[in-house]
Scaffold this active site. Structure first.
Site, PDB file in Angstrom:
ATOM      1  N   LYS A  10      51.149  20.715  48.506  1.00 30.39           N
ATOM      2  CA  LYS A  10      50.991  19.521  49.333  1.00 30.39           C
ATOM      3  C   LYS A  10      49.855  18.676  48.775  1.00 30.39           C
ATOM      4  CE  LYS A  10      46.965  20.868  51.448  1.00 30.39           C
ATOM      5  NZ  LYS A  10      45.655  20.185  51.282  1.00 30.39           N
ATOM      6  N   ASP A 133      46.308  25.328  57.176  1.00 32.33           N
ATOM      7  CA  ASP A 133      47.347  24.552  56.495  1.00 32.33           C
ATOM      8  C   ASP A 133      48.729  25.185  56.617  1.00 32.33           C
ATOM      9  OD1 ASP A 133      45.536  22.671  55.665  1.00 32.33           O
ATOM     10  OD2 ASP A 133      45.440  23.352  53.579  1.00 32.33           O
TER      11      ASP A 133
END
Length: 276
Positions: A10, A133
């Protein structure tokens, strides 16, 4: 049983860090975007009756996000012994969430094996306990993160964008980055209307100087915006077309900035790809 999934990296298009609360944790406002740079995870029944982790990265610690996910999950439900084969491409200490994505990939595989076995709320609870996350990687695509980053709101897939990602030789310790940031006075920024046109990351204030130099070089070579991802040290620049990104990558390969990748943004469906 054999199942394979993608574990995408990401980037953070926006990352504003609030002051630490009474728990010592930092509330965040962030926008995540999954990209095509990815690890691969294959899950099978263990032929030895013991958990096995086979990884192409020799630096994988014995206690890692996959083993932690299994340990926490087994406190809630019975999970058979597994052979896990992980092919890593996402670099460590880069701010791109490789370990978090691996943990979420394992949870998604186990949910796919038996859809009623691990309810979504259990998967999310385990994900958040493994790391802030990890819940994003259960959602994928583009998403807003709040709380400590674990409160996820899915955002619509945007138009595809191409990225050049550069990870300098110097990594960044996330705890050290937070400590350095806490020593500074700063405003806790609100979300922008369009993060792609207002890229922002508080950690750029404390990132190694090399990261700023990389962002400048990406823009010199045509990036429409460039930003540190997470706490670093990877920096990405985005381009409107694959040809522009590939041309920039070719030019930057001669500048000894670190490891380079060409990537593109992933849709939600692409970032959750799983196959039997």
């Amino acid at each position: 049983m054999k199942i394979e999934t993608i574990c995408p990296a990401k980037v953070n298009l926006f990352l504003a860090v609030g002051p630490p609360d009474v728990s010592g944790m930092h509330p965040l406002r962030t926008v995540f975007q999954a990209i095509s740079l990815a690890d691969r995870l294959v899950i099978e029944d263990s032929p030895t009756g013991q958990d096995e982790l086979i990884c192409n990265w020799p630096g994988m610690p014995e206690n890692n996000t996959l083993t932690k996910t299994l340990r926490l999950l087994r406190e809630l439900i019975p999970v058979p012994r597994l052979r896990m084969t992980l092919t890593k491409s996402i670099p460590a200490e880069s701010g791109m969430g490789g370990g978090s994505s691996n943990a979420a990939g394992l949870l998604r595989c186990l949910q796919a094996i038996n859809p009623g076995w691990i309810p979504d709320f259990v998967a999310h609870s385990v994900a958040a306990a493994v790391g802030a996350d990890v819940p994003f990687f259960l959602t994928g695509g583009c998403a807003r993160g709040e709380g400590y980053g674990e409160q996820i709101t899915a955002l619509p897939d945007g138009e595809p964008r191409w990225l050049v990602v550069i990870r300098p030789n110097e990594g960044v310790s996330t705890p050290a980055a937070y400590r350095a940031l806490d020593a500074m006075d700063r405003e806790w920024r609100a979300y922008p209307p369009d993060p792609w046109t207002a890229l922002f990351n508080d950690f750029e204030r404390v990132a190694p100087c090399m990261c700023g130099e990389i962002a400048e070089r990406l823009q010199v070579h045509g990036a429409e915006g460039a930003l540190l991802s997470g706490s670093g040290s990877a920096v990405f620049g985005w381009f409107s077309s694959e040809a522009e990104a590939a041309q920039a990558l070719g030019a930057l390969q001669n500048e000894n900035l670190g490891d380079l990748w060409l990537a593109r943004t992933l849709t939600r469906e692409e970032s959750l790809w799983t196959t039997w």
